[in-house]
Motif scaffolding. Structure first.
Motif, PDB file in Angstrom:
ATOM      1  N   ALA A 123     -34.169 -31.135 -20.740  1.00 26.89           N
ATOM      2  CA  ALA A 123     -33.397 -32.333 -20.421  1.00 26.89           C
ATOM      3  C   ALA A 123     -33.679 -33.508 -21.344  1.00 26.89           C
ATOM      4  O   ALA A 123     -32.791 -34.312 -21.634  1.00 26.89           O
ATOM      5  CB  ALA A 123     -33.664 -32.733 -18.972  1.00 26.89           C
ATOM      6  N   ASN A 124     -34.932 -33.622 -21.821  1.00 25.70           N
ATOM      7  CA  ASN A 124     -35.305 -34.801 -22.608  1.00 25.70           C
ATOM      8  C   ASN A 124     -35.280 -34.565 -24.112  1.00 25.70           C
ATOM      9  O   ASN A 124     -35.920 -35.298 -24.865  1.00 25.70           O
ATOM     10  CB  ASN A 124     -36.686 -35.289 -22.170  1.00 25.70           C
ATOM     11  N   SER A 125     -34.571 -33.522 -24.510  1.00 26.08           N
ATOM     12  CA  SER A 125     -34.310 -33.264 -25.926  1.00 26.08           C
ATOM     13  C   SER A 125     -35.606 -33.058 -26.710  1.00 26.08           C
ATOM     14  O   SER A 125     -36.614 -32.605 -26.178  1.00 26.08           O
ATOM     15  CB  SER A 125     -33.477 -34.407 -26.514  1.00 26.08           C
ATOM     16  N   SER A 126     -35.590 -33.401 -27.987  1.00 23.21           N
ATOM     17  CA  SER A 126     -36.727 -33.126 -28.863  1.00 23.21           C
ATOM     18  C   SER A 126     -37.585 -34.367 -29.072  1.00 23.21           C
ATOM     19  O   SER A 126     -37.133 -35.503 -28.931  1.00 23.21           O
ATOM     20  CB  SER A 126     -36.252 -32.593 -30.214  1.00 23.21           C
ATOM     21  N   LEU A 127     -38.831 -34.120 -29.431  1.00 24.56           N
ATOM     22  CA  LEU A 127     -39.817 -35.193 -29.568  1.00 24.56           C
ATOM     23  C   LEU A 127     -39.436 -36.188 -30.652  1.00 24.56           C
ATOM     24  O   LEU A 127     -39.697 -37.393 -30.508  1.00 24.56           O
ATOM     25  CB  LEU A 127     -41.186 -34.574 -29.868  1.00 24.56           C
ATOM     26  N   ASP A 128     -38.840 -35.731 -31.734  1.00 24.96           N
ATOM     27  CA  ASP A 128     -38.524 -36.640 -32.842  1.00 24.96           C
ATOM     28  C   ASP A 128     -37.567 -37.754 -32.409  1.00 24.96           C
ATOM     29  O   ASP A 128     -37.647 -38.882 -32.914  1.00 24.96           O
ATOM     30  CB  ASP A 128     -37.956 -35.871 -34.038  1.00 24.96           C
ATOM     31  N   GLN A 169     -48.360 -39.992 -21.930  1.00 26.83           N
ATOM     32  CA  GLN A 169     -47.354 -38.981 -22.243  1.00 26.83           C
ATOM     33  C   GLN A 169     -47.586 -38.390 -23.634  1.00 26.83           C
ATOM     34  O   GLN A 169     -47.447 -37.173 -23.833  1.00 26.83           O
ATOM     35  CB  GLN A 169     -45.956 -39.590 -22.153  1.00 26.83           C
ATOM     36  N   ARG A 170     -47.966 -39.218 -24.565  1.00 25.42           N
ATOM     37  CA  ARG A 170     -48.234 -38.726 -25.926  1.00 25.42           C
ATOM     38  C   ARG A 170     -49.440 -37.795 -25.943  1.00 25.42           C
ATOM     39  O   ARG A 170     -49.434 -36.769 -26.625  1.00 25.42           O
ATOM     40  CB  ARG A 170     -48.452 -39.904 -26.880  1.00 25.42           C
ATOM     41  N   PHE A 230     -41.477 -34.627 -19.224  1.00 24.63           N
ATOM     42  CA  PHE A 230     -41.931 -34.947 -20.578  1.00 24.63           C
ATOM     43  C   PHE A 230     -43.116 -34.071 -21.010  1.00 24.63           C
ATOM     44  O   PHE A 230     -43.937 -34.495 -21.823  1.00 24.63           O
ATOM     45  CB  PHE A 230     -42.298 -36.431 -20.711  1.00 24.63           C
ATOM     46  N   GLN A 231     -43.170 -32.868 -20.452  1.00 25.39           N
ATOM     47  CA  GLN A 231     -44.167 -31.903 -20.908  1.00 25.39           C
ATOM     48  C   GLN A 231     -43.596 -31.148 -22.105  1.00 25.39           C
ATOM     49  O   GLN A 231     -42.417 -30.789 -22.114  1.00 25.39           O
ATOM     50  CB  GLN A 231     -44.542 -30.932 -19.793  1.00 25.39           C
ATOM     51  N   PRO A 232     -44.418 -30.885 -23.136  1.00 19.58           N
ATOM     52  CA  PRO A 232     -43.881 -30.294 -24.375  1.00 19.58           C
ATOM     53  C   PRO A 232     -43.663 -28.793 -24.266  1.00 19.58           C
ATOM     54  O   PRO A 232     -44.424 -28.078 -23.597  1.00 19.58           O
ATOM     55  CB  PRO A 232     -44.991 -30.600 -25.391  1.00 19.58           C
ATOM     56  N   LYS A 233     -42.646 -28.311 -24.930  1.00 17.26           N
ATOM     57  CA  LYS A 233     -42.379 -26.883 -25.061  1.00 17.26           C
ATOM     58  C   LYS A 233     -41.947 -26.618 -26.500  1.00 17.26           C
ATOM     59  O   LYS A 233     -40.984 -27.214 -26.988  1.00 17.26           O
ATOM     60  CB  LYS A 233     -41.288 -26.429 -24.084  1.00 17.26           C
ATOM     61  N   ILE A 234     -42.661 -25.729 -27.166  1.00 16.13           N
ATOM     62  CA  ILE A 234     -42.388 -25.426 -28.568  1.00 16.13           C
ATOM     63  C   ILE A 234     -41.191 -24.489 -28.666  1.00 16.13           C
ATOM     64  O   ILE A 234     -41.111 -23.488 -27.947  1.00 16.13           O
ATOM     65  CB  ILE A 234     -43.612 -24.781 -29.240  1.00 16.13           C
ATOM     66  N   ALA A 235     -40.266 -24.802 -29.565  1.00 16.79           N
ATOM     67  CA  ALA A 235     -39.053 -23.998 -29.754  1.00 16.79           C
ATOM     68  C   ALA A 235     -39.091 -23.278 -31.100  1.00 16.79           C
ATOM     69  O   ALA A 235     -39.889 -23.604 -31.983  1.00 16.79           O
ATOM     70  CB  ALA A 235     -37.815 -24.891 -29.671  1.00 16.79           C
TER      71      ALA A 235
END
Length: 660
Positions: free
Chosen positions: A418-423, A438-439, A477-482
């Motif tokens: 939902a929150n798109s990509s980190l960049d 969050q960071r 806002f938890q990261p997931k690598i694509a």
């Protein structure tokens, strides 16, 4: 008469030799070191703590020597300001004397940890650990690994040897948690093909052991993790898995006697081994061996065919966990994405365009169009790689739900973020919206995801394009690598310098960019760059005009040398929002990851351990300037220097996926 005497002396000599061999096996205390680790934390009152340690180890020794259990002992010294918890465990194939000898050696080694609040030593024959807090129920810990011996099987049947090891360890892992004492030793024989192959019989010996204080599930989980760690060692003749809750070892040399093995058959599923088969080593190439191999191949082909037919057709009604990839229909995905309209386009990555898809059941997914070749080989590789990727399950990796290969281009269906990509949150319109916490969650979660790809999945996967654009964020806002595991699908004509497909300038490591040398340490370098971008809010490739024009890595090193770490933190974050020591620590870890030589960089599991530890990382300081590459793939003059040995780590393959 002469014949009788000859037979007598032959029997005597054989008996003496056999006794010598038995003595060699049984009198080895196994004091070769596998692992030693000391806590980074120091105790408050060292004299009191040292006294408690000495008392604890003395009690452990007495229990091994005089207690009912000659192989396992624990001690608790909770009284006073400096409590000590200690444990020792010996392999049950050792004699009492050898167990004590192993304990004494481990005790001597663990004293090197000095005033550390905790430490452990793993030897072939025993395990010794102490902590200032109770750890008796702990089964897994970051830093677990497989220790491979150098020699590789010389037999032409080394594939069969690896299969034998897998079957032996699999059976031991099933049986051991159910056995009283959570220990088992067994062996598996490989026989030559019946047509008279060369090489003779080969026997694989295996041992599994858990701490007697952990749960059955903890034992099972630890052994399974150890098995995954050992797969990277195949087809080595011997290896051991090191973890805090269990121990695994296999070898083609006997380290246990036949009368010390365990009858594991009653503890296997339904009382029978789930993988009890006769393995013929492919060493002869004779007619009989060929027939047997053909028969095995036919059986395996039938099993695989049945499994493929059993794959669900993609009616897009949802995905069942761990069932493999769903085969979606091209028309269904075309409707879900409104014919891949621009309105539904989420972006364009290194492997193709990505579209939002609203499925029939109302769920939202991300559909990626892959820009691959259309040859038969490309389709076969696509199917093969998708099967691998679909079995990757980790909370910090984007889940692959299924695929479609029936349309004009291959499609992959992923869970929607939902929150798109980190960049976009670091550098786009939402710049500055991420809090410090969050960071830091993103920094740790991304490290965990990469550690799983490199070390915990049964195949080693090198991402090759770790960057902020490939780190997606879920609702929390938890990261997931694509995009992991797709590098192998690239056409051979594409090189590693193709920034759109296999690496992005500013993130790729120097040894990969300049020399094409790839290892998991290339991902470590990219991760370090990403961490610095997360802290600073500055792109690595951006030439920022402050007092002087500087790239991010050069700026960071200057701040590190001058001790002005906090000046790196994104100016949108309030100084009251983050601990200064934490900012310094994370910055130093990122610099360690971007060291010029791969051997100087930590593994991702070590990065996770450092991030989770409290306090500074004084024992792990960056030694050299980071390696900075300009847009022409050259070292920038001010960043050149000693690059160390740029050799490839063969643990993972250059294609990105390698079977351990």
């Amino acid at each position: 008469m002469a014949g009788t005497k000859t037979a007598f002396w032959v029997l005597c000599i054989f008996t003496l030799l056999w006794g010598y061999v038995v003595q060699m096996v049984s009198s080895d205390p196994g004091i070769n070191l596998l692992s030693i680790a000391c806590s980074q934390y120091k105790v408050g009152s060292f004299p009191l703590f040292a006294a408690n340690i000495n008392s604890s180890f003395s009690q452990l020794r007495d229990q091994l020597k005089n207690g009912e259990n000659k192989y396992f002992a624990t001690v608790q010294q909770p009284a006073g300001e400096e409590p000590v918890y200690a444990m020792v465990q010996c392999r049950k194939y050792l004699s009492t004397a050898d167990c004590l000898a192993c304990f004494n050696d481990a005790f001597t080694r663990i004293l090197n940890c000095s005033a550390a609040s905790g430490a452990h030593v793993v030897l072939y024959g025993c395990f010794l650990r102490y902590e200032s807090n109770s750890f008796f129920d702990q089964s897994n810990q970051d830093g677990h690994r497989g220790v491979c011996e150098n020699q590789t099987t010389e037999t032409k049947g080394n594939f069969s040897y690896s299969v034998a090891v897998e079957h032996l360890l699999s059976d031991l892992i099933i049986a051991t948690p159910k056995i009283n004492g959570v220990y088992a030793a067994s062996k598996r024989e490989l026989r030559p093909p019946p047509a008279g192959g060369v090489g003779g019989n080969v026997t694989v010996y295996g041992v599994t052991q858990c701490l007697e204080t952990i749960s059955q599930k903890g034992c099972q989980d630890c052994l399974q993790q150890g098995f995954n760690d050992l797969r990277r060692c195949f087809p080595k003749t011997a290896a051991s898995a090191v973890n805090v809750g269990c121990f695994l070892r296999f070898s083609n040399s006997p380290f246990v006697r036949d009368n010390q093995t365990t009858d594991i058959l009653p503890f296997l599923r339904n009382g029978r081994s789930s993988k009890k088969i006769i393995i013929a080593a492919v060493v002869g190439g004779g007619i009989g061996g060929g027939i047997l191999l053909l028969a095995v191949a036919i059986v395996l082909w039938c099993k695989v065919s049945r499994r493929q037919k059993a794959l669900p057709k993609g009616d897009i009604l949802g995905v069942t966990e761990l069932q493999g990839p769903v085969n979606y229909g091209y028309k269904d995905l075309k409707v879900a994405t409104k014919n891949f309209s621009e309105e539904y386009k989420l972006g364009e990555g290194g492997f193709g365009e990505v579209f939002k898809g609203v499925l029939k059941n109302g769920k939202v997914a991300a559909v990626k169009k892959l820009s691959l070749g259309r040859s038969r080989r490309a389709k076969e590789e696509f199917q093969s790689e998708v099967k691998i990727i679909s079995n990757v399950h980790h909370r910090n990796l984007v889940r692959l739900l299924g695929c479609c290969s029936s349309g004009p281009e291959p499609l992959l269906v992923y869970e929607y973020m939902a929150n798109s990509s980190l960049d976009k949150l670091l550098f786009g319109e939402k710049k500055g919206s991420l809090s410090w916490k969050q960071r830091m969650d993103i920094v740790l979660g991304t490290a965990r995801g990469l550690a799983y790809l490199h070390e915990d999945f049964y195949m080693c996967i090198i991402h090759r394009d770790v960057k902020t654009g490939n780190i997606l964020l879920d609702d929390d806002f938890q990261p997931k690598i694509a995009d992991f595991g797709l590098a192998r699908l690239l056409p051979e004509s594409r090189t590693h310098l193709d920034t759109k497909l296999a690496g992005t300038m500013g993130y790729t490591s120097p040894e990969y960019t300049l020399y094409g040398q790839l290892s998991e340490k290339a991902d470590t370098y990219s991760y370090g760059v990403v961490v610095l971008e997360i802290i600073s809010g500055q792109k690595s490739s951006e030439l920022r005009q402050d007092e002087v024009a500087e790239y991010l890595l050069k700026k960071v090193w200057k701040l590190y040398e001058s001790g002005m770490h906090t000046q790196l933190v994104d100016e949108t974050i309030s100084q009251d929002e983050y601990p200064k020591e934490e900012a310094k620590k994370v910055m130093e870890i990122a610099l360690m990851c971007t060291q010029p030589s791969p051997s100087m960089r930590p593994t991702m599991s070590e990065v996770v351990m450092l991030l989770k530890s409290e306090g500074s990382v004084q024992l792990y300081q960056p030694l050299a300037k980071p390696a900075l590459i300009d847009s022409n793939a050259n070292f920038l003059p001010e960043m050149s220097g000693s690059t160390g040995s740029l050799t490839s780590n063969a643990t993972c393959s250059i294609s990105g996926v390698y079977g351990r």
